[in-house]
Design a protein around this motif. Structure first.
Motif, PDB file in Angstrom:
ATOM      1  N   VAL A 219     -10.792 -64.513 -49.759  1.00 37.37           N
ATOM      2  CA  VAL A 219     -10.660 -63.241 -49.049  1.00 37.37           C
ATOM      3  C   VAL A 219      -9.982 -62.218 -49.957  1.00 37.37           C
ATOM      4  CG1 VAL A 219      -9.701 -62.073 -47.033  1.00 37.37           C
ATOM      5  CG2 VAL A 219     -10.535 -64.418 -46.826  1.00 37.37           C
ATOM      6  N   ARG A 221      -8.539 -58.392 -50.276  1.00 32.23           N
ATOM      7  CA  ARG A 221      -8.069 -57.252 -49.503  1.00 32.23           C
ATOM      8  C   ARG A 221      -7.652 -56.135 -50.452  1.00 32.23           C
ATOM      9  NH1 ARG A 221      -5.654 -61.660 -46.753  1.00 32.23           N
ATOM     10  NH2 ARG A 221      -6.435 -61.897 -44.613  1.00 32.23           N
ATOM     11  N   THR A 228      -6.328 -51.068 -44.657  1.00 37.49           N
ATOM     12  CA  THR A 228      -6.649 -52.339 -45.300  1.00 37.49           C
ATOM     13  C   THR A 228      -8.136 -52.612 -45.186  1.00 37.49           C
ATOM     14  OG1 THR A 228      -4.471 -53.255 -44.791  1.00 37.49           O
ATOM     15  CG2 THR A 228      -6.208 -54.823 -45.335  1.00 37.49           C
ATOM     16  N   GLU A 230     -11.112 -55.379 -46.123  1.00 35.64           N
ATOM     17  CA  GLU A 230     -11.176 -56.818 -46.379  1.00 35.64           C
ATOM     18  C   GLU A 230     -12.625 -57.282 -46.482  1.00 35.64           C
ATOM     19  OE1 GLU A 230     -10.438 -60.556 -43.482  1.00 35.64           O
ATOM     20  OE2 GLU A 230      -8.600 -59.455 -43.977  1.00 35.64           O
ATOM     21  N   ARG A 231     -12.869 -58.193 -47.404  1.00 38.77           N
ATOM     22  CA  ARG A 231     -14.176 -58.840 -47.459  1.00 38.77           C
ATOM     23  C   ARG A 231     -14.023 -60.277 -47.919  1.00 38.77           C
ATOM     24  NH1 ARG A 231     -17.205 -59.004 -52.506  1.00 38.77           N
ATOM     25  NH2 ARG A 231     -16.113 -57.952 -54.214  1.00 38.77           N
ATOM     26  N   THR A 232     -14.925 -61.112 -47.457  1.00 42.64           N
ATOM     27  CA  THR A 232     -14.952 -62.517 -47.860  1.00 42.64           C
ATOM     28  C   THR A 232     -15.995 -62.694 -48.950  1.00 42.64           C
ATOM     29  OG1 THR A 232     -14.256 -63.276 -45.669  1.00 42.64           O
ATOM     30  CG2 THR A 232     -15.351 -64.876 -47.094  1.00 42.64           C
ATOM     31  N   ARG A 279      -6.021 -67.373 -41.850  1.00 45.73           N
ATOM     32  CA  ARG A 279      -6.525 -66.559 -42.950  1.00 45.73           C
ATOM     33  C   ARG A 279      -5.597 -66.670 -44.137  1.00 45.73           C
ATOM     34  NH1 ARG A 279     -10.697 -63.264 -41.503  1.00 45.73           N
ATOM     35  NH2 ARG A 279     -11.025 -63.242 -43.733  1.00 45.73           N
TER      36      ARG A 279
END
Length: 279
Positions: A219, A221, A228, A230-232, A279
């Motif tokens: 992950v 950020r 914020t 965020e991406r996986t 997470r």
């Protein structure tokens, strides 16, 4: 001895003509912008030492480390450039509920210059962009606001309180000077114990003037004034590209089987945390 010139080349900073506050700020900014806070070698199964010369060599070849590496190397650089540097035993308070202390899981630096003392810390993950004066008050750097105050938990020490959006709550450090070697046992624990956050989760973090990038497992950020994002990351190629392009890490000495194994471990751990709702 350390290779000062090669270190400065990595930082993109010319050798200061004198140890000034302006030069200190420039060096600090360059270090946190160009040298990542990261623990990849723990997950690669490649133990590291924390001697200043070894840590400088890591930085010169395109790697980072955590506080013992980063502040150990940076303290040696500042000393070589004529700064009056002191190493301090410190402790990071991860959450508001955790006790505050200077237990030794962090190395902090102070610099005495022109009659004033400064907190210099390039090893606080996603923390300070520039040094902070050891004066009680509130300080804003980019989108984050910090506080400095005498420590209640550590007599004679100081407490740095992170911005509420930071990855930890605060850091306290003791007043007495210590040697870098005194952190060897704690470094061994942090890099090998199953209870260590460094062992449980791979991370890389890099600060800049506008915010911070934080990678935890898969992950990524970005925390800045806009909020914020965020991406996986779901492929090995993308993950290694992020490590190289975002965090400036040179992993050319990691062969293909080791890369595949590391990605498998990180991705599997991410899936397990997702299943557990973490997470």
């Amino acid at each position: 001895m350390i290779d000062v010139d090669r270190y400065l080349t990595v930082l993109g900073v010319a050798r200061p003509a004198a140890p000034t506050v302006e030069a200190l700020r420039a060096l600090h900014r360059a270090q946190v912008e160009r040298v990542a806070y990261e623990n990849l070698d723990i997950h690669l199964g490649r133990p590291t030492g924390i001697g200043a010369a070894e840590s400088v060599s890591r930085i010169v070849r395109g790697r980072g480390g955590y506080c013992f590496h980063l502040n150990g190397a940076f303290g040696a650089l500042l000393t070589a450039l004529g700064y009056d540097v002191t190493l301090h035993r410190a402790g990071v308070q991860g959450t508001p509920e955790a006790p505050a202390s200077a237990a030794g899981d962090h190395l902090a630096l102070t610099v005495r210059l022109d009659g004033e003392r400064w907190l210099v810390d390039t090893g606080l993950a996603g923390g300070m962009h520039e040094p902070l004066p050891l004066r009680e008050g509130s300080y804003t750097q980019g989108p984050f606001t910090y506080a400095m105050a005498p420590s209640v938990a550590v007599p004679g020490g100081w407490r740095f309180t992170h911005d509420p959006r930071g990855t930890f709550t605060a850091m306290d450090f003791a007043p007495d000077p210590v040697e870098l070697s005194s952190f060897a046992a704690e470094h061994a624990r942090l890099s090998t114990s199953p209870d260590s956050g460094f062992v449980r989760v791979l991370t890389a973090q890099l600060r800049d003037a506008k915010g911070v990038y934080v990678l935890r497992g898969c992950v990524l950020r970005r925390i800045d004034a806009e909020g914020t994002e965020e991406r996986t990351i779901d492929s090995a190629d993308d993950w290694y590209e992020v490590l190289a392009d975002v965090f400036r890490l040179d992993l050319t000495d990691v062969d293909a089987p080791a890369r595949a194994q590391l990605w498998h471990r990180v991705h599997t751990a991410h899936q397990e945390r997702e299943t557990a709702g973490q997470r």
